[in-house]
Scaffold this active site. Sequence first.
Site, PDB file in Angstrom:
ATOM      1  N   CYS A   1       6.157  -1.771   5.950  1.00 48.58           N
ATOM      2  CA  CYS A   1       6.864  -1.186   7.082  1.00 48.58           C
ATOM      3  C   CYS A   1       6.439  -1.800   8.404  1.00 48.58           C
ATOM      4  O   CYS A   1       7.211  -1.846   9.358  1.00 48.58           O
ATOM      5  CB  CYS A   1       6.629   0.313   7.110  1.00 48.58           C
ATOM      6  SG  CYS A   1       4.883   0.768   7.045  1.00 48.58           S
TER       7      CYS A   1
ATOM      8  N   LYS B   1       5.477  13.026  -5.489  1.00 51.85           N
ATOM      9  CA  LYS B   1       6.646  12.371  -6.087  1.00 51.85           C
ATOM     10  C   LYS B   1       6.539  10.892  -5.727  1.00 51.85           C
ATOM     11  O   LYS B   1       6.923  10.467  -4.637  1.00 51.85           O
ATOM     12  CB  LYS B   1       7.943  12.988  -5.547  1.00 51.85           C
ATOM     13  CG  LYS B   1       9.214  12.535  -6.296  1.00 51.85           C
ATOM     14  CD  LYS B   1       9.767  11.271  -5.714  1.00 51.85           C
ATOM     15  CE  LYS B   1      10.981  10.779  -6.499  1.00 51.85           C
ATOM     16  NZ  LYS B   1      11.244   9.344  -6.292  1.00 51.85           N
TER      17      LYS B   1
ATOM     18  N   GLU C   1       6.475   8.506   8.101  1.00 52.17           N
ATOM     19  CA  GLU C   1       6.229   7.120   8.517  1.00 52.17           C
ATOM     20  C   GLU C   1       7.376   6.312   7.935  1.00 52.17           C
ATOM     21  O   GLU C   1       7.489   6.149   6.719  1.00 52.17           O
ATOM     22  CB  GLU C   1       4.861   6.655   8.000  1.00 52.17           C
ATOM     23  CG  GLU C   1       4.395   5.376   8.633  1.00 52.17           C
ATOM     24  CD  GLU C   1       4.788   4.169   7.805  1.00 52.17           C
ATOM     25  OE1 GLU C   1       5.772   3.492   8.193  1.00 52.17           O
ATOM     26  OE2 GLU C   1       4.131   3.905   6.800  1.00 52.17           O
TER      27      GLU C   1
ATOM     28  N   GLU D   1      16.043  -3.494   9.108  1.00 49.48           N
ATOM     29  CA  GLU D   1      14.847  -3.778   8.309  1.00 49.48           C
ATOM     30  C   GLU D   1      15.235  -4.460   6.996  1.00 49.48           C
ATOM     31  O   GLU D   1      15.883  -3.862   6.139  1.00 49.48           O
ATOM     32  CB  GLU D   1      14.088  -2.478   8.022  1.00 49.48           C
ATOM     33  CG  GLU D   1      12.731  -2.715   7.415  1.00 49.48           C
ATOM     34  CD  GLU D   1      11.926  -1.431   7.260  1.00 49.48           C
ATOM     35  OE1 GLU D   1      10.706  -1.456   7.479  1.00 49.48           O
ATOM     36  OE2 GLU D   1      12.532  -0.396   6.911  1.00 49.48           O
TER      37      GLU D   1
END
Length: 492
Positions: A284, A175, A250, A385
């Site tokens: 990330c 996906k 992750e 973030e």
Amino acid sequence: MQIFQHYIDGKFVDPSGGEWFETINPFTAKPWAKIARGNADDVDMAVKAAHRASTQGPWASSTASERGALLHRIGDLVAREAERLAAIEVRDNGKLMAEMLAQLRYIPNWYYYYGGLADKVQGTVIPLDKRGYLNYTRYEPLGVVAVITPWNSPLMLTTWKLAPALAAGNSVVIKPSEFTSASVLEFVKLIEEAGAPAGLVNVVTGFGNEVGTPLVEHPDVAKVAFTGSDATGKRIYAAAAQTMKHVTMELGGKSPNIIFADADMEEAVNGAISGIFAATGQTCLAGSRLLVEDSVHDVFLDRLIEKVRTARMGDPANMDTQVGPITTQPQYAKVLDYIDIAKKEGATLVIGGEKGRRPECGDGWFVEPTIFKDVENSMRIAQEEVFGPVLSVIRFKDEKDAVRIANETIYGLAAGVWTRDIGRAIRMTEALKAGTVWVNTYRATSYMSPFGGYRQSGIGRENGAEMIKEYLQMKSVWMNFDAPSANPFVQR
């Protein structure tokens, strides 16, 4: 306008609900393709096809060496099509051609590496404390693996999961992000060309609640491998736990890039820029917190600003562009919101802090490379973030202070240390709570080296030889060849 269908059971098929959605080029802010909008029925068809592939037919009976050969063929085909696939990624996610082409040329190594590893996973004969028994272990595939990937590096992050999953003998349903599905759908054609049996790899596109949720909850899915935000990761983790699925995650990061006074200033400046601006901050592992020792703070910041002023923004398809657009409109708005938040919290803006209005930015979703100083580690800009070209500069007094600041976060994905002192380098790598620590470099990764996070940056690891075991389960086999008969009501 191009049309991209689902890929299920070896065929490209229309969405069962008959619905489509547009994908936008971030540089032009205009749609360029239509993507199939999947639903739970599409997911069910894909998972059932994957389950058949993993339990029946040629893949279920294949040897590990045969699986490895398939992976090598996939690697060769990706190498052949690297430029074409990179161009699709740039069009779909707006990242730099220089970066995407480098990624695509590097991706075949994952298929070669795990292809070579496929027939080297071995069990163990255990020297038991009991006479008359043979006991040994063997590793077996999990079954159907759900691969859910983000929009920032679609094919690279798909590969990190797909290559070991296939090497271990699993089947897969992918996906991709609804924002960047095109390159994965083009890539899957290469898997078919490589000779993969129908149903081995499937792709269902669409939105998280309509495709991602039913995929995670499907009873025939044995594992979920996810890269994305920590908020989404927590929801997936909770849903996967309902049926005790294996997970690899992750997630986010707020990684410190730490500059000591004895660092090579030129290299450290370049490392700070690479850590946050080279990918427009959309990674990330971005070094979004720049910790600089007091004694060199002002000089270092001046040199950093001077170099950032020279950044070339514009069309990401041009090889000399250095800063591209933000990939999605919601993320574009989020980055601009965080800039306002930082100002309100008292951080001092020293460069950038606004939309990219240069002529070469056109109508794209650009944000000027942005640096804040006078940042306290407790500020939201330092704790949350942002996922954009926004750098928080934080002063520190000494080594102990740097460690304290670096570790005061919920995340623990990566960290950088810049120093000429080898003793300090070793002490820092031991003290920092992060899954990857770079010394005098930043953003280096390899298919050979494990990658993953501490704390809320994730679960499990990707890459490296041990990673294949994330896609395997161990079985213990007992054989009685000469054990004496015993009272069956007493466990021996």
